[in-house]
Design a protein around this motif. Structure first.
Motif, mmCIF file in Angstrom:
data_model
loop_
_atom_site.group_PDB
_atom_site.id
_atom_site.type_symbol
_atom_site.label_atom_id
_atom_site.label_comp_id
_atom_site.label_asym_id
_atom_site.label_seq_id
_atom_site.Cartn_x
_atom_site.Cartn_y
_atom_site.Cartn_z
ATOM 1 N N SER A 1 -71.992 -8.741 80.621
ATOM 2 C CA SER A 1 -72.235 -10.164 80.865
ATOM 3 C C SER A 1 -72.759 -10.438 82.266
ATOM 4 C CB SER A 1 -70.973 -10.975 80.593
ATOM 5 O OG SER A 1 -69.919 -10.492 81.390
ATOM 6 N N ARG A 2 -72.658 -9.483 83.188
ATOM 7 C CA ARG A 2 -73.200 -9.713 84.532
ATOM 8 C C ARG A 2 -74.541 -9.008 84.731
ATOM 9 N NH1 ARG A 2 -70.738 -13.279 84.263
ATOM 10 N NH2 ARG A 2 -68.508 -13.552 84.521
ATOM 11 N N LEU A 3 -75.013 -8.312 83.722
ATOM 12 C CA LEU A 3 -76.264 -7.568 83.875
ATOM 13 C C LEU A 3 -77.467 -8.483 83.669
ATOM 14 C CD1 LEU A 3 -75.638 -4.213 81.967
ATOM 15 C CD2 LEU A 3 -75.512 -4.667 84.415
ATOM 16 N N ALA A 4 -78.577 -8.146 84.338
ATOM 17 C CA ALA A 4 -79.827 -8.869 84.118
ATOM 18 C C ALA A 4 -80.365 -8.493 82.735
ATOM 19 C CB ALA A 4 -80.837 -8.482 85.191
ATOM 20 N N PRO A 5 -81.165 -9.354 82.123
ATOM 21 C CA PRO A 5 -81.697 -9.056 80.784
ATOM 22 C C PRO A 5 -82.420 -7.702 80.731
ATOM 23 C CG PRO A 5 -82.399 -11.242 81.506
ATOM 24 C CD PRO A 5 -81.607 -10.654 82.626
ATOM 25 N N GLN A 6 -83.093 -7.354 81.837
ATOM 26 C CA GLN A 6 -83.857 -6.102 81.873
ATOM 27 C C GLN A 6 -82.966 -4.882 81.700
ATOM 28 O OE1 GLN A 6 -84.151 -8.597 83.977
ATOM 29 N NE2 GLN A 6 -86.245 -8.883 84.730
ATOM 30 N N GLN A 7 -81.682 -5.042 82.084
ATOM 31 C CA GLN A 7 -80.807 -3.868 82.102
ATOM 32 C C GLN A 7 -79.920 -3.771 80.876
ATOM 33 O OE1 GLN A 7 -79.167 -5.324 85.676
ATOM 34 N NE2 GLN A 7 -80.247 -3.864 86.987
ATOM 35 N N ARG A 8 -80.072 -4.698 79.941
ATOM 36 C CA ARG A 8 -79.124 -4.710 78.828
ATOM 37 C C ARG A 8 -79.540 -3.823 77.666
ATOM 38 N NH1 ARG A 8 -76.117 -10.591 78.574
ATOM 39 N NH2 ARG A 8 -75.989 -10.847 80.814
ATOM 40 N N GLY A 9 -80.813 -3.455 77.646
ATOM 41 C CA GLY A 9 -81.279 -2.614 76.546
ATOM 42 C C GLY A 9 -81.214 -3.327 75.206
ATOM 43 N N ILE A 10 -81.614 -4.601 75.222
ATOM 44 C CA ILE A 10 -81.552 -5.401 74.009
ATOM 45 C C ILE A 10 -82.966 -5.804 73.608
ATOM 46 C CG2 ILE A 10 -80.862 -7.677 73.139
ATOM 47 C CD1 ILE A 10 -78.276 -7.358 74.685
ATOM 48 N N GLY A 11 -83.263 -5.691 72.324
ATOM 49 C CA GLY A 11 -84.559 -6.131 71.822
ATOM 50 C C GLY A 11 -84.395 -7.470 71.144
ATOM 51 N N MET A 12 -85.385 -8.352 71.323
ATOM 52 C CA MET A 12 -85.251 -9.671 70.722
ATOM 53 C C MET A 12 -86.573 -10.119 70.118
ATOM 54 S SD MET A 12 -83.423 -12.993 72.306
ATOM 55 C CE MET A 12 -83.533 -14.602 71.583
ATOM 56 N N VAL A 13 -86.468 -10.772 68.964
ATOM 57 C CA VAL A 13 -87.645 -11.344 68.320
ATOM 58 C C VAL A 13 -87.460 -12.855 68.291
ATOM 59 C CG1 VAL A 13 -88.951 -11.505 66.177
ATOM 60 C CG2 VAL A 13 -88.080 -9.297 66.947
ATOM 61 N N PHE A 14 -88.469 -13.569 68.780
ATOM 62 C CA PHE A 14 -88.352 -15.020 68.907
ATOM 63 C C PHE A 14 -88.962 -15.709 67.694
ATOM 64 C CE2 PHE A 14 -88.192 -13.198 73.041
ATOM 65 C CZ PHE A 14 -87.321 -13.982 73.771
ATOM 66 N N GLN A 15 -88.485 -16.923 67.479
ATOM 67 C CA GLN A 15 -88.946 -17.706 66.336
ATOM 68 C C GLN A 15 -90.455 -17.949 66.390
ATOM 69 O OE1 GLN A 15 -86.751 -21.296 65.927
ATOM 70 N NE2 GLN A 15 -87.910 -22.015 64.180
ATOM 71 N N ASN A 16 -90.972 -18.234 67.590
ATOM 72 C CA ASN A 16 -92.410 -18.508 67.696
ATOM 73 C C ASN A 16 -93.190 -17.251 68.078
ATOM 74 O OD1 ASN A 16 -91.839 -18.071 70.317
ATOM 75 N ND2 ASN A 16 -92.560 -20.035 71.074
ATOM 76 N N TYR A 17 -92.631 -16.087 67.806
ATOM 77 C CA TYR A 17 -93.233 -14.771 68.064
ATOM 78 C C TYR A 17 -93.235 -14.398 69.543
ATOM 79 C CZ TYR A 17 -95.230 -16.485 63.670
ATOM 80 O OH TYR A 17 -95.414 -17.070 62.463
ATOM 81 N N ALA A 18 -93.679 -15.359 70.423
ATOM 82 C CA ALA A 18 -93.762 -15.073 71.865
ATOM 83 C C ALA A 18 -94.542 -13.802 72.154
ATOM 84 C CB ALA A 18 -92.365 -15.013 72.499
#
Ligand SMILES: Nc1ncnc2c1ncn2[C@@H]1O[C@H](COP(=O)(O)OP(=O)(O)OP(=O)(O)O)[C@@H](O)[C@H]1O
Ligand SMILES: [Mg+2]
Lengths: 338, 272
Positions: free
Chosen positions: A68-85
């Motif tokens: 919860s204190r990590l920056a998004p870059q360091q979380r190793g999480i992939g995300m797909v957005f509703q508008n594709y982005a």
């Protein structure tokens, strides 16, 4: 120990408290759907997991570590957005390669991995195109490939299919599911479409104004709603309370009840049966053809009930105004917490 | 846009009415081009006194103009001033627009208001105020190119900011940044790789527009600095008693420089 573990999450915006102590856990390799009406906080929950939205309090653990204190870059999480982005200035290939490029990987290695991923989502032929030259479904597959190619520990999908037509939605849904199972990727899938949630997921989490109302397997959430909200949101439950509930049940009851439309038999004669007891007399108000299902609205004393029947043959269709008998399958009647 | 236009053209038979419109448009274009053509002809004429048509054609005036050190110096100064003002504008407005569209939305509203100022205050009024402020005191800038750079910068603000704001609003800025962050890019990296390329066309068009606008600026340049740092327009003004052929050559040269820029701006905006 669950793979993703959210404990006591608090989040408030200036004018409203959204989460007040939300808990959620997701097992490794599972696909969990977050289902709920617009504005209930699904996207916000996803964004807090990804680190895109700050939290006020709480712990978010991934694989045993507090992220919860990590920056998004360091979380190793992939995300797909509703508008594709998708990045509009970059080709399909460059979009997918973006994450690997940030890791400063060798060019040849990037190319191999990107091409493999593009093949997987059947987009190899489109590698050189720009996002605006693709269809909606193709764009969403690029977004999926872009999120998957970095081999994330967790995949987050925010209503990835809601901008697409029904047929594409169904096929893409299957594609997402088989990719997810193949990679054994822990996935959180946000949707407000109950059919999507029920068909796709190992577990369904039903949310309402920042709270988790119910969670469990698709069968469990569908057939045993715990509250009037859950019953109203999933399926087309007949929700009855007080005198109405008593008249349908044939005995008095204090709590509200929920009856699925397909748990009511339409009968020609008032034949008694252990499954439904004594049938109720009713009159058909209207008929709606939903393809393989026919939905009747039936007036039954003071109560209007919705009943679904299989559309077996046109000869079986009942006209509005005709009299029927209703057999309510007692085992399928759900008593709801007030 | 272009597609629908094309389709409309295909389906449209050139009706007689349509031909009338074309005629009117060309007549107007001809009318508007007349003074320019006359100037062009005059700049090419060896002598054009009492006769209907010039005595003969010559490039003498152009050769004289482009061999004149004072003209070349003024041209160079104008270019330098414009480039300096545009560089300053880019350096200040770009970060501002990015911040206004990501962090602090109130800045956007403030800028919308500030953008009106160069239009609300007429140049003559503005320059009088600036003269009073900077003639003496702690910052005696009047008469130096610095005050012109700063002043030209304020003139570019509306064009530059509006262009950037429009480009930024045309992309899902927050989602693009979020996506880039999740893929491992830092905020500066995300801006450089994902956001700036999408602003390129809009900003280029704004730069060209501002340039042609500044290149022709006379009031501020004349009142604030005058002959102490002679720009092209001030030079043209000072040459008004010189041969008309010579000044015509100057005007045509200036016009072609601007035409070239406008054409380039058009090219860029079309590929946007
Ligand atoms: N940046 C913000 N500032 C203030 N309130 C916000 C912000 N983002 C979201 N909210 C509020 O939080 C609540 C939940 O928003 P969220 O986007 O998570 O809903 P959602 O479940 O994803 O809805 P939808 O299905 O429409 O996408 C909403 O009431 C919204 O108004
Ligand atoms: Mg949402």
């Amino acid at each position: 120990m669950a793979f993703l573990n959210i404990q006591c999450l608090h989040k408030r915006y200036a004018d409203q408290t959204l989460f007040a102590g939300l808990n959620l856990s997701v097992e490794r390799g599972q696909l969990v759907s977050l289902l709920g009406p617009s504005g209930c906080g699904k996207s916000t929950l996803l964004r807090t997991i990804a680190g895109l939205t700050d939290i006020d309090q709480g712990r978010i653990e991934l694989d045993g570590h507090d992220i919860s204190r990590l920056a998004p870059q360091q979380r190793g999480i992939g995300m797909v957005f509703q508008n594709y982005a998708l990045f509009p200035n970059l080709s399909v290939f460059a979009n997918v390669a973006f994450g690997l490029k940030q890791q400063k990987l060798d060019k040849a290695l990037i190319a191999t991995r990107v091409n493999t991923m593009l093949e997987r989502v059947e987009l190899s032929a489109f590698a050189k195109r720009l996002p605006h030259q693709l269809s909606g479904g193709q764009r969403q597959r690029v977004a999926l490939a872009r999120a998957l190619v970095i081999q994330p520990r967790l995949l987050l999908l925010d209503e990835p299919l809601s901008a697409l037509d029904a047929p594409i939605r169904r096929s893409l849904r299957q594609q997402i599911r088989s990719l997810q199972q193949e990679l054994a990727l822990t996935t959180v899938f946000v949707t407000h479409d109950q059919e999507e949630a029920l068909t796709l997921s190992d577990r369904v989490v039903l949310m309402h104004s920042g709270e988790i109302i119910q969670q469990g397997s698709a069968e469990n959430v569908y057939s045993a709603p715990v509250s009037p909200f859950a019953a109203g949101f999933i399926g087309h439950y007949n929700l009855l309370a007080g005198a109405a509930a008593a008249s349908v049940l044939g005995r008095s009851t204090l709590s509200a009840i929920a009856i699925r439309p397909e748990a009511i038999e339409l009968l020609d004669t008032p034949q008694a049966d252990p499954r439904w007891g004594t049938p109720l007399a009713g009159r058909i108000l209207s008929r709606q053809l939903l393809g393989n299902i026919v939905r009747y609205q039936v007036q039954c004393a003071e109560v209007t009930l919705i009943c679904d029947c299989l559309n077996r043959s046109a000869a079986d269709l009942r006209a509005s105004g005709s009299a029927v008998w209703l057999g309510v399958l007692q085992a399928e009647v759900r008593t709801l917490a007030a | 846009m272009r597609q629908t236009n094309q389709r409309r053209h295909h389906s449209h038979q050139p009706s007689p009415q349509h031909r009338h419109y074309t005629l009117i448009v060309w007549a107007l274009v001809g009318l508007l081009a007349l003074p320019l053509l006359a100037t062009l002809l005059y700049s090419l004429a060896s002598r054009w006194g009492a006769t209907m048509l010039p005595d003969g054609l010559t490039l003498r005036w152009y050769l004289e103009l482009w061999g004149e050190p004072r003209f070349l110096a003024a041209f160079a100064r104008s270019l330098l001033l414009c480039f300096a003002a545009l560089a300053l504008s880019l350096a200040l407005i770009l970060p501002l627009a990015l911040v206004a569209h990501t962090r602090w939305p109130w800045l956007d509203k403030l800028m919308k208001l500030l953008m009106l100022l160069p239009f609300a205050v007429p140049p003559v009024v503005g320059s009088v105020g600036l003269l009073q402020l900077y003639a003496g005191g702690p910052l005696p800038l009047v008469g130096t190119p610095w005050i012109l750079i700063a002043c030209f910068f304020t003139l570019t603000v509306p064009f530059m900011y509006q262009a950037m704001a429009t480009s930024l609003k045309a992309i899902p800025l927050r989602d693009l940044l979020d996506a880039a962050h999740l893929l491992g890019a830092s905020t500066p990296q995300a801006f450089i790789q994902v956001i700036l390329p999408n602003l390129r066309n809009g900003v280029l068009v704004a730069l060209f527009l501002s340039f042609s606008f500044l290149f022709g600026e006379f009031v501020f340049a004349n009142l604030l600095v005058g002959t102490r740092y002679e720009t092209l327009q001030v030079y043209l003004n000072n040459m008004r008693n010189h041969s008309g052929h010579f000044t015509s050559a100057l005007v045509i040269s200036y016009f072609f420089a601007i035409l070239l820029l406008t054409w380039m701006a058009n090219r860029f905006s079309r590929s946007a």
